[in-house]
Motif scaffolding. Structure first.
Motif, PDB file in Angstrom:
ATOM      1  N   ASP A 139     -80.113  69.097  39.523  1.00  0.00           N
ATOM      2  CA  ASP A 139     -79.653  67.852  40.142  1.00  0.00           C
ATOM      3  C   ASP A 139     -80.127  66.615  39.388  1.00  0.00           C
ATOM      4  O   ASP A 139     -79.807  65.487  39.746  1.00  0.00           O
ATOM      5  CB  ASP A 139     -79.979  67.790  41.644  1.00  0.00           C
ATOM      6  CG  ASP A 139     -81.456  67.650  41.962  1.00  0.00           C
ATOM      7  OD1 ASP A 139     -82.230  67.165  41.116  1.00  0.00           O
ATOM      8  OD2 ASP A 139     -81.837  68.029  43.099  1.00  0.00           O
ATOM      9  N   ASP A 185     -85.957  66.509  37.208  1.00  0.00           N
ATOM     10  CA  ASP A 185     -85.469  66.502  38.589  1.00  0.00           C
ATOM     11  C   ASP A 185     -84.988  65.101  38.956  1.00  0.00           C
ATOM     12  O   ASP A 185     -85.453  64.112  38.390  1.00  0.00           O
ATOM     13  CB  ASP A 185     -86.628  66.899  39.528  1.00  0.00           C
ATOM     14  CG  ASP A 185     -86.165  67.385  40.898  1.00  0.00           C
ATOM     15  OD1 ASP A 185     -85.061  67.011  41.338  1.00  0.00           O
ATOM     16  OD2 ASP A 185     -86.923  68.143  41.518  1.00  0.00           O
ATOM     17  N   ALA A 186     -84.076  65.016  39.930  1.00  0.00           N
ATOM     18  CA  ALA A 186     -83.736  63.714  40.512  1.00  0.00           C
ATOM     19  C   ALA A 186     -84.788  63.287  41.524  1.00  0.00           C
ATOM     20  O   ALA A 186     -84.950  62.097  41.803  1.00  0.00           O
ATOM     21  CB  ALA A 186     -82.369  63.789  41.190  1.00  0.00           C
ATOM     22  N   HIS A 187     -85.494  64.281  42.096  1.00  0.00           N
ATOM     23  CA  HIS A 187     -86.367  64.020  43.249  1.00  0.00           C
ATOM     24  C   HIS A 187     -87.838  64.206  42.890  1.00  0.00           C
ATOM     25  O   HIS A 187     -88.186  65.114  42.128  1.00  0.00           O
ATOM     26  CB  HIS A 187     -86.006  64.980  44.391  1.00  0.00           C
ATOM     27  CG  HIS A 187     -84.545  64.972  44.730  1.00  0.00           C
ATOM     28  ND1 HIS A 187     -83.673  65.907  44.226  1.00  0.00           N
ATOM     29  CD2 HIS A 187     -83.817  64.121  45.490  1.00  0.00           C
ATOM     30  CE1 HIS A 187     -82.440  65.643  44.678  1.00  0.00           C
ATOM     31  NE2 HIS A 187     -82.502  64.560  45.440  1.00  0.00           N
ATOM     32  N   ASP A 212     -84.552  71.226  37.440  1.00  0.00           N
ATOM     33  CA  ASP A 212     -83.726  71.078  38.633  1.00  0.00           C
ATOM     34  C   ASP A 212     -82.429  70.445  38.161  1.00  0.00           C
ATOM     35  O   ASP A 212     -82.414  69.300  37.686  1.00  0.00           O
ATOM     36  CB  ASP A 212     -84.431  70.194  39.672  1.00  0.00           C
ATOM     37  CG  ASP A 212     -83.644  70.116  40.972  1.00  0.00           C
ATOM     38  OD1 ASP A 212     -82.396  70.239  40.924  1.00  0.00           O
ATOM     39  OD2 ASP A 212     -84.265  69.924  42.035  1.00  0.00           O
TER      40      ASP A 212
HETATM   41 MN   LIG Z   1     -84.150  67.938  43.149  1.00  0.00          MN
END
Ligand SMILES: [Mn+2]
Length: 273
Positions: free
Chosen positions: A200, A119-121, A198
């Motif tokens: 992203d 994930d990026a987050h 994810d």
């Molecule tokens: Mn994300």
């Protein structure tokens, strides 16, 4: 429970009701399936062919109203059913919150489940906008029932200071590299593994079609090199989340998502007899 290769069951979860900025990931399961038909069956990256893979499509979970908890419960029950048939779920989101009920169901079967979280987050907030169940809190909710030592986050580049503090304190964050992955796999051995992707995590230049695109991120080639490291891991479940077709004006993000799906099917699926 052994983690031998299983038949894969694809399940769509068209759910995006906690998306805070740009929603639309509820359209992703249908778009990914359609786009997969336009993508080559053969993967030169893994030297495998989708036509040799034993998988089926269980359709989409149908949500009867806007009740979030009811929707999550329905996802959990459906995944539980797939697992009880001794199949491996590959769940298409939808937003990242759908990972919560998926891993809940997976953990009922595999008590020592480890989660690889791409994930990026961070998604490690305890609450987001006053809400405990959100795409921005999902990794934290996983820690309500798995230990921090069972969660491995790769590709993270965005979050609150407090989330990064929390993640560093508990040793959850890893640099995105094949070398780091190899190190993790060497350390944990071959436990049952859930992989949450994810999309992203990819650089928004090649994957703009998502709710919250974040600068930086990995290339497709880096992604492929990374997953090659998972060939012998004990994958028991997977999810691919956060494609938002309304944000994907060129359809290139949809092609990327479908290609990622193809690669994961070939990587984790058993060959047809
Ligand atoms: Mn994300």
């Amino acid at each position: 429970v052994k983690t031998e290769m299983k038949k894969i069951a694809v399940l769509g979860c068209p759910f995006d009701s906690t998306s805070s900025y740009r929603s639309g990931s509820r359209f992703a399961p249908a778009v990914i399936r359609n786009t997969l038909r336009e993508v080559e069956d053969y993967s030169p990256h893994l030297d495998g062919d989708l036509r040799d893979i034993d998988y089926c499509d269980e359709g989409d979970v149908v949500f009867v109203n806007n009740d979030k908890e009811q929707a999550l419960d329905l996802i959990k029950k459906t995944v539980r059913g797939i697992l009880s048939e001794n199949k491996m779920p590959l769940v298409l989101g939808g937003e990242h919150l759908i990972t919560l009920p998926v891993v809940q169901a997976v953990r009922e079967k595999y008590k020592d489940i480890k989660v690889l979280y791409l994930d990026a987050h961070c998604d490690l907030r305890d609450e987001y906008l006053g809400v405990k169940l959100s795409h921005a809190t999902v990794a934290r909710r996983l820690l309500d029932f798995i230990s921090p030592g069972s969660l491995f986050q790769f590709g993270i580049r965005s979050g609150e200071r407090e989330e990064f503090r929390f993640a560093r304190k508990h040793g959850i964050l890893y640099d995105f590299s094949r070398k780091k992955l190899d190190g993790v796999l060497k350390k944990i051995g071959k436990p049952p593994l859930h992989i949450s992707i994810d999309l992203d995590i990819l650089n928004p230049a090649i994957f703009p079609g998502t709710g919250v695109p974040d600068p930086g991120g990995i290339s497709f080639d880096e992604f492929i090199e990374f997953i090659k490291g998972l060939k012998k891991a004990g994958i028991v479940a997977m999810d691919i989340v956060e494609l938002s077709p309304p944000c994907d004006h060129t359809e290139s993000s949809s092609f990327l998502a479908a290609t990622v799906m193809r690669e994961m099917l070939i990587l984790a699926g058993r060959r047809k007899k």
